[in-house]
Design a protein around this motif. Structure first.
Motif, mmCIF file in Angstrom:
data_model
loop_
_atom_site.group_PDB
_atom_site.id
_atom_site.type_symbol
_atom_site.label_atom_id
_atom_site.label_comp_id
_atom_site.label_asym_id
_atom_site.label_seq_id
_atom_site.Cartn_x
_atom_site.Cartn_y
_atom_site.Cartn_z
ATOM 1 N N LEU A 301 44.384 41.242 43.689
ATOM 2 C CA LEU A 301 45.144 42.481 43.527
ATOM 3 C C LEU A 301 46.509 42.186 42.926
ATOM 4 O O LEU A 301 47.236 41.314 43.413
ATOM 5 C CB LEU A 301 45.301 43.180 44.881
ATOM 6 C CG LEU A 301 46.092 44.491 44.896
ATOM 7 C CD1 LEU A 301 45.405 45.532 44.016
ATOM 8 C CD2 LEU A 301 46.255 45.000 46.317
ATOM 9 N N HIS A 302 46.846 42.920 41.876
ATOM 10 C CA HIS A 302 48.148 42.804 41.204
ATOM 11 C C HIS A 302 48.870 44.143 41.351
ATOM 12 O O HIS A 302 48.365 45.173 40.901
ATOM 13 C CB HIS A 302 47.936 42.465 39.720
ATOM 14 C CG HIS A 302 49.207 42.264 38.960
ATOM 15 N ND1 HIS A 302 49.845 41.036 38.861
ATOM 16 C CD2 HIS A 302 49.974 43.142 38.249
ATOM 17 C CE1 HIS A 302 50.932 41.172 38.123
ATOM 18 N NE2 HIS A 302 51.039 42.433 37.742
ATOM 19 N N ASP A 399 48.252 38.928 44.635
ATOM 20 C CA ASP A 399 47.538 38.394 45.787
ATOM 21 C C ASP A 399 46.068 38.153 45.428
ATOM 22 O O ASP A 399 45.286 39.096 45.316
ATOM 23 C CB ASP A 399 47.631 39.377 46.950
ATOM 24 C CG ASP A 399 47.061 38.815 48.234
ATOM 25 O OD1 ASP A 399 46.560 37.672 48.217
ATOM 26 O OD2 ASP A 399 47.102 39.511 49.266
ATOM 27 N N PRO A 400 45.669 36.890 45.230
ATOM 28 C CA PRO A 400 44.261 36.602 44.908
ATOM 29 C C PRO A 400 43.289 37.065 45.993
ATOM 30 O O PRO A 400 42.127 37.356 45.700
ATOM 31 C CB PRO A 400 44.243 35.077 44.751
ATOM 32 C CG PRO A 400 45.656 34.690 44.476
ATOM 33 C CD PRO A 400 46.493 35.672 45.217
ATOM 34 N N ALA A 401 43.765 37.129 47.252
ATOM 35 C CA ALA A 401 42.888 37.544 48.349
ATOM 36 C C ALA A 401 42.793 39.059 48.471
ATOM 37 O O ALA A 401 41.955 39.572 49.220
ATOM 38 C CB ALA A 401 43.383 36.949 49.669
ATOM 39 N N HIS A 422 43.081 45.570 40.050
ATOM 40 C CA HIS A 422 42.178 44.585 40.645
ATOM 41 C C HIS A 422 41.644 43.671 39.532
ATOM 42 O O HIS A 422 41.367 44.135 38.429
ATOM 43 C CB HIS A 422 41.023 45.278 41.362
ATOM 44 C CG HIS A 422 41.460 46.071 42.559
ATOM 45 N ND1 HIS A 422 41.582 45.519 43.808
ATOM 46 C CD2 HIS A 422 41.820 47.375 42.685
ATOM 47 C CE1 HIS A 422 41.981 46.433 44.660
ATOM 48 N NE2 HIS A 422 42.144 47.579 44.005
ATOM 49 N N TYR A 423 41.535 42.392 39.825
ATOM 50 C CA TYR A 423 41.095 41.437 38.807
ATOM 51 C C TYR A 423 40.155 40.398 39.407
ATOM 52 O O TYR A 423 40.148 40.164 40.626
ATOM 53 C CB TYR A 423 42.303 40.743 38.167
ATOM 54 C CG TYR A 423 43.157 39.928 39.138
ATOM 55 C CD1 TYR A 423 42.860 38.604 39.422
ATOM 56 C CD2 TYR A 423 44.262 40.496 39.754
ATOM 57 C CE1 TYR A 423 43.629 37.855 40.298
ATOM 58 C CE2 TYR A 423 45.049 39.770 40.628
ATOM 59 C CZ TYR A 423 44.728 38.451 40.901
ATOM 60 O OH TYR A 423 45.490 37.720 41.774
ATOM 61 N N GLU A 424 39.347 39.818 38.526
ATOM 62 C CA GLU A 424 38.452 38.748 38.947
ATOM 63 C C GLU A 424 39.251 37.459 39.155
ATOM 64 O O GLU A 424 40.068 37.080 38.320
ATOM 65 C CB GLU A 424 37.371 38.509 37.892
ATOM 66 C CG GLU A 424 36.442 39.697 37.664
ATOM 67 C CD GLU A 424 35.507 39.930 38.851
ATOM 68 O OE1 GLU A 424 35.337 38.989 39.664
ATOM 69 O OE2 GLU A 424 34.963 41.048 38.955
ATOM 70 N N ARG A 425 39.014 36.804 40.264
ATOM 71 C CA ARG A 425 39.714 35.558 40.555
ATOM 72 C C ARG A 425 39.227 34.430 39.646
ATOM 73 O O ARG A 425 38.053 34.376 39.275
ATOM 74 C CB ARG A 425 39.518 35.151 42.015
ATOM 75 C CG ARG A 425 40.323 35.953 43.000
ATOM 76 C CD ARG A 425 40.213 35.379 44.389
ATOM 77 N NE ARG A 425 38.869 35.564 44.920
ATOM 78 C CZ ARG A 425 38.497 36.597 45.670
ATOM 79 N NH1 ARG A 425 39.382 37.541 45.960
ATOM 80 N NH2 ARG A 425 37.272 36.697 46.126
ATOM 81 N N THR A 426 40.126 33.495 39.327
ATOM 82 C CA THR A 426 39.752 32.308 38.562
ATOM 83 C C THR A 426 39.197 31.246 39.505
ATOM 84 O O THR A 426 39.265 31.372 40.738
ATOM 85 C CB THR A 426 40.961 31.743 37.816
ATOM 86 O OG1 THR A 426 41.949 31.306 38.778
ATOM 87 C CG2 THR A 426 41.583 32.800 36.902
ATOM 88 N N PHE A 427 38.676 30.187 38.926
ATOM 89 C CA PHE A 427 38.178 29.066 39.735
ATOM 90 C C PHE A 427 39.307 28.484 40.575
ATOM 91 O O PHE A 427 39.101 28.119 41.744
ATOM 92 C CB PHE A 427 37.591 27.990 38.818
ATOM 93 C CG PHE A 427 37.080 26.782 39.554
ATOM 94 C CD1 PHE A 427 35.785 26.732 40.035
ATOM 95 C CD2 PHE A 427 37.916 25.683 39.780
ATOM 96 C CE1 PHE A 427 35.322 25.622 40.727
ATOM 97 C CE2 PHE A 427 37.457 24.561 40.459
ATOM 98 C CZ PHE A 427 36.155 24.540 40.931
#
Length: 446
Positions: A301-302, A399-401, A422-427
């Motif tokens: 979440l950004h 917040d990646p979580a 909302h965004y897709e998390r990176t590796f």
């Protein structure tokens, strides 16, 4: 032997070390076999943690040694630090290095394994000097027994010495599974383009090196048994939101025993969170921490919120322990670990960010170089204008979580000053959250 009174904090701030004198212990000198003196100081390093500084000196042979050990709890994650050394200022950066830190200079394929050197407070140049001393230590014997190897080491030592002349830039990599290594940012409070810090989840083998075992691993039958299951009749889930639970813990500031209050609450238009507050009667420290009660969201979440008036300062803010903060107008970025999890307001989070900067101690006090101190003074003056509402800013929470939240002033319709993406998390995001190695299917078989 002098010591602090029982009611004093165990770890004194490094700027007030006169409040707690060093402890002196007579100990054996490893160089000559006679007795020397070891001095111990329990202190706190600003922006870092509690440490035990040990200094040994022998009056008979003149041998001296110093090292540092962590005095606080083991960090939840390890740390991987990459520093591009390009100037004399980079060589003079202060470094806090633990016993579990490995050092690499990839340009020369040079590596110092973890636990081969003791933890210490030093500089980048000091790490190079200590490496040179270690390589030259037995050269006299080598020149007799193995001249070819001695010549190779001499040639390599020459390359290390040229690093200090900075004919070319080089990369210093510090990898610490304990998470206790720290490199000073001379451009603070601004971002450091030459310094990259990444936190990672330890493997089970790395936990074992640090002496960390799960409950099932330290019981004889391997079936657990250390933690009793919660009695649903004694603690019914439906009553948790109406009760404040209390448990004993240690003060995060001075280490003295104290009590922590914990409560489960539900934030409207968001989710359940756990709020924990600690108040220490010994040193007066008060802290609060917020943890999500709903796990990790499928996406990161950004959040961006325009702070342009008094009403924006009153917005509720939930910053999780995995959320980083940014203010582009001030070129300021605060990592997730700096403030921890908090449930406050926009004004509260800004005040906390400023408070962190004013606790700089020797790094920003009289012991700091004039340029760094001037940069901080100018930055704080600008920050004060923000808190007075004289400068409009954009507060960014990433917040990646997906467990952070900013209150909307218009719940029934879109808020023009608030945007959520909302965004897709990176590796790398999943690695920091410990999701890459998590087995969600067929785990019953293992």
């Amino acid at each position: 032997m002098d010591s602090c009174a029982v009611k004093e904090p165990i770890f004194t701030d490094i700027n007030a070390v006169e409040a707690c004198e060093t402890t002196e212990i007579e100990s054996l000198c490893v160089n000559c076999g006679d007795n020397g003196i070891t001095r111990l100081l329990l202190t706190k390093i600003p922006f870092y943690k509690e440490v035990v500084i040990m200094s040994f000196s022998c009056e008979k042979c003149g041998f001296q040694n110093n090292e540092i050990q962590s005095g606080g709890r083991i960090e939840e994650k390890g740390v991987h630090i990459v520093l591009n050394v390009k100037s004399q200022r980079d060589l003079n950066r202060q470094v806090v290095k633990s016993d579990y830190t490995s050092v690499q200079i990839p340009e020369f394929e040079f590596e110092i394994p973890a636990q081969s050197q003791k933890g210490e407070v030093t500089t980048v140049e000091g790490i190079i000097d200590r490496s040179i001393q270690g390589l030259e230590q037995d050269q006299v014997v080598r020149r007799v027994q193995n001249p070819d190897l001695a010549n190779q080491i001499d040639a390599f030592v020459g390359k290390l010495k040229k690093l200090k002349e900075l004919e070319t830039s080089f990369t210093l990599i510090l990898d610490d599974i304990s998470g206790d290594t720290f490199v000073v940012n001379p451009r603070a409070p601004y971002q450091d383009p030459a310094l990259q810090v990444r936190h990672f989840v330890r493997s089970k083998e790395q936990d074992h090196i640090l002496g960390i075992y799960s409950a099932s691993e330290i019981t004889e039958d391997g079936e657990g048994g250390l933690l009793e299951p919660v009695d649903p009749e004694k603690y019914p889930l439906e009553n948790l939101e109406s009760e404040v639970l209390q448990f004993s813990t240690n003060c995060p500031s001075c280490g003295a025993p104290c009590e922590t209050n914990m409560k489960l609450t539900n934030i409207p238009y968001f989710k359940e969170v756990v709020i924990m507050a600690t108040n220490c009667d010994i040193c007066g420290n008060r802290s609060n921490e917020v943890k999500s009660g709903g796990g990790i969201d499928p996406k990161g979440l950004h959040i961006e919120v325009k702070v342009a008036g008094v009403e924006d300062f009153t917005r509720d803010v939930l910053k999780s322990e995995t959320c980083s903060l940014m203010i582009p107008e001030l070129c300021l970025e605060v990592g997730p670990a700096a403030l921890g999890g908090r449930f406050t307001t926009v004004e509260g989070i800004l005040t906390a960010m400023r408070g962190q900067l004013t606790q700089g101690g020797v790094m920003f006090g009289d012991g700091a170089d004039p340029e760094t101190k001037k940069n901080l003074d100018n930055f704080l003056n600008k920050f004060d204008r923000v808190l007075k509402g004289e400068i409009e800013i954009t507060l960014i929470l990433d917040d990646p979580a997906g467990n952070s939240y900013v209150q909307s002033l218009t719940p029934s319709k879109p808020d023009d000053k608030l945007s959520l993406t909302h965004y897709e998390r990176t590796f790398e995001h999943n690695e920091e959250l410990g999701l890459n190695d998590m087995k969600v299917e067929g785990y019953e078989e293992t």
